[in-house]
Design a protein around this motif. Structure first.
Motif, PDB file in Angstrom:
ATOM      1  N   GLY A  42      48.180  37.924  42.448  1.00  0.00           N
ATOM      2  CA  GLY A  42      47.027  37.260  42.626  1.00  0.00           C
ATOM      3  C   GLY A  42      46.343  36.468  43.183  1.00  0.00           C
ATOM      4  O   GLY A  42      45.947  35.403  43.227  1.00  0.00           O
ATOM      5  N   GLU A  43      47.199  35.929  44.573  1.00  0.00           N
ATOM      6  CA  GLU A  43      46.713  35.166  45.551  1.00  0.00           C
ATOM      7  C   GLU A  43      46.035  35.456  46.456  1.00  0.00           C
ATOM      8  O   GLU A  43      45.250  34.390  46.930  1.00  0.00           O
ATOM      9  CB  GLU A  43      47.828  34.340  46.332  1.00  0.00           C
ATOM     10  N   THR A  44      45.235  36.275  46.694  1.00  0.00           N
ATOM     11  CA  THR A  44      44.432  37.339  47.176  1.00  0.00           C
ATOM     12  C   THR A  44      43.585  38.388  46.618  1.00  0.00           C
ATOM     13  O   THR A  44      44.280  38.859  45.813  1.00  0.00           O
ATOM     14  CB  THR A  44      44.511  37.463  48.977  1.00  0.00           C
ATOM     15  N   THR A  45      42.403  38.421  47.018  1.00  0.00           N
ATOM     16  CA  THR A  45      41.739  40.010  46.412  1.00  0.00           C
ATOM     17  C   THR A  45      42.177  40.949  47.134  1.00  0.00           C
ATOM     18  O   THR A  45      43.335  41.227  48.589  1.00  0.00           O
ATOM     19  CB  THR A  45      40.295  39.766  46.979  1.00  0.00           C
ATOM     20  N   LEU A  46      42.383  42.458  46.860  1.00  0.00           N
ATOM     21  CA  LEU A  46      42.287  43.956  47.273  1.00  0.00           C
ATOM     22  C   LEU A  46      41.200  43.547  48.803  1.00  0.00           C
ATOM     23  O   LEU A  46      42.468  43.760  49.996  1.00  0.00           O
ATOM     24  CB  LEU A  46      41.761  44.776  47.092  1.00  0.00           C
ATOM     25  N   ASN A  47      40.336  43.149  49.187  1.00  0.00           N
ATOM     26  CA  ASN A  47      39.374  43.048  49.630  1.00  0.00           C
ATOM     27  C   ASN A  47      40.220  42.063  50.829  1.00  0.00           C
ATOM     28  O   ASN A  47      39.778  42.350  51.940  1.00  0.00           O
ATOM     29  CB  ASN A  47      38.260  42.320  49.902  1.00  0.00           C
ATOM     30  N   GLU A  48      40.387  40.826  51.024  1.00  0.00           N
ATOM     31  CA  GLU A  48      41.065  39.824  51.656  1.00  0.00           C
ATOM     32  C   GLU A  48      42.277  40.543  51.959  1.00  0.00           C
ATOM     33  O   GLU A  48      42.932  40.179  53.490  1.00  0.00           O
ATOM     34  CB  GLU A  48      41.448  38.619  51.446  1.00  0.00           C
ATOM     35  N   SER A  49      43.562  41.203  51.541  1.00  0.00           N
ATOM     36  CA  SER A  49      44.474  41.691  51.591  1.00  0.00           C
ATOM     37  C   SER A  49      44.200  42.765  52.924  1.00  0.00           C
ATOM     38  O   SER A  49      44.795  42.803  53.650  1.00  0.00           O
ATOM     39  CB  SER A  49      45.196  42.101  50.799  1.00  0.00           C
ATOM     40  N   ALA A  50      42.861  43.962  52.157  1.00  0.00           N
ATOM     41  CA  ALA A  50      43.023  44.930  53.054  1.00  0.00           C
ATOM     42  C   ALA A  50      42.155  43.874  54.582  1.00  0.00           C
ATOM     43  O   ALA A  50      42.848  44.030  55.788  1.00  0.00           O
ATOM     44  CB  ALA A  50      41.954  45.323  52.636  1.00  0.00           C
ATOM     45  N   VAL A  51      41.641  43.175  54.866  1.00  0.00           N
ATOM     46  CA  VAL A  51      41.710  42.761  56.446  1.00  0.00           C
ATOM     47  C   VAL A  51      42.029  41.435  57.306  1.00  0.00           C
ATOM     48  O   VAL A  51      42.358  42.290  57.918  1.00  0.00           O
ATOM     49  CB  VAL A  51      40.270  41.402  55.492  1.00  0.00           C
ATOM     50  N   LYS A  52      43.341  41.210  55.976  1.00  0.00           N
ATOM     51  CA  LYS A  52      44.543  40.502  56.613  1.00  0.00           C
ATOM     52  C   LYS A  52      45.055  41.473  57.654  1.00  0.00           C
ATOM     53  O   LYS A  52      45.499  41.617  58.209  1.00  0.00           O
ATOM     54  CB  LYS A  52      44.620  39.786  55.831  1.00  0.00           C
ATOM     55  N   VAL A  53      45.503  43.061  56.482  1.00  0.00           N
ATOM     56  CA  VAL A  53      46.241  44.146  57.481  1.00  0.00           C
ATOM     57  C   VAL A  53      45.970  44.365  58.252  1.00  0.00           C
ATOM     58  O   VAL A  53      46.191  44.509  59.517  1.00  0.00           O
ATOM     59  CB  VAL A  53      47.007  44.809  55.959  1.00  0.00           C
TER      60      VAL A  53
END
Length: 92
Positions: A19-30
């Motif tokens: 729950g530290e990031t949203t799915l969107n934030e995770s996708a952008v980071k990857v």
């Protein structure tokens, strides 16, 4: 460099599950990490092709560029981790 991309993907998935990031934030980071790895890989290959025909020089260049790339990527990840910790401290 593929291992760096897989590592980024796994780390972002774990952060998303916690729950530290949203799915969107995770996708952008990857995607960002993959782009960085792509730039590093392209640079290494350009240097290697420029020194083609000289095996020892090519090997030393690839090894040096690979080590430097890992160092830079690690430093970037540490900086981002410190920023995340700082932001968490401010939010609490």
């Amino acid at each position: 460099m593929a291992s760096a991309q897989v590592g980024s993907c796994i780390e972002q998935w774990r952060r998303y599950q916690r729950g530290e990031t949203t799915l969107n934030e995770s996708a952008v980071k990857v995607a960002s990490d993959a782009a960085k790895a792509g730039v590093v890989s392209g640079t290494v290959m350009a240097v290697a092709s420029a020194s083609a025909g000289r095996p020892l020089l090519t090997w030393l260049t690839l090894a040096s560029a690979g080590i430097a790339s890992l160092y830079v990527l690690d430093a970037m990840q540490r900086r981002e981790s410190l920023q995340d910790q700082t932001q968490e401290g401010v939010q609490e």
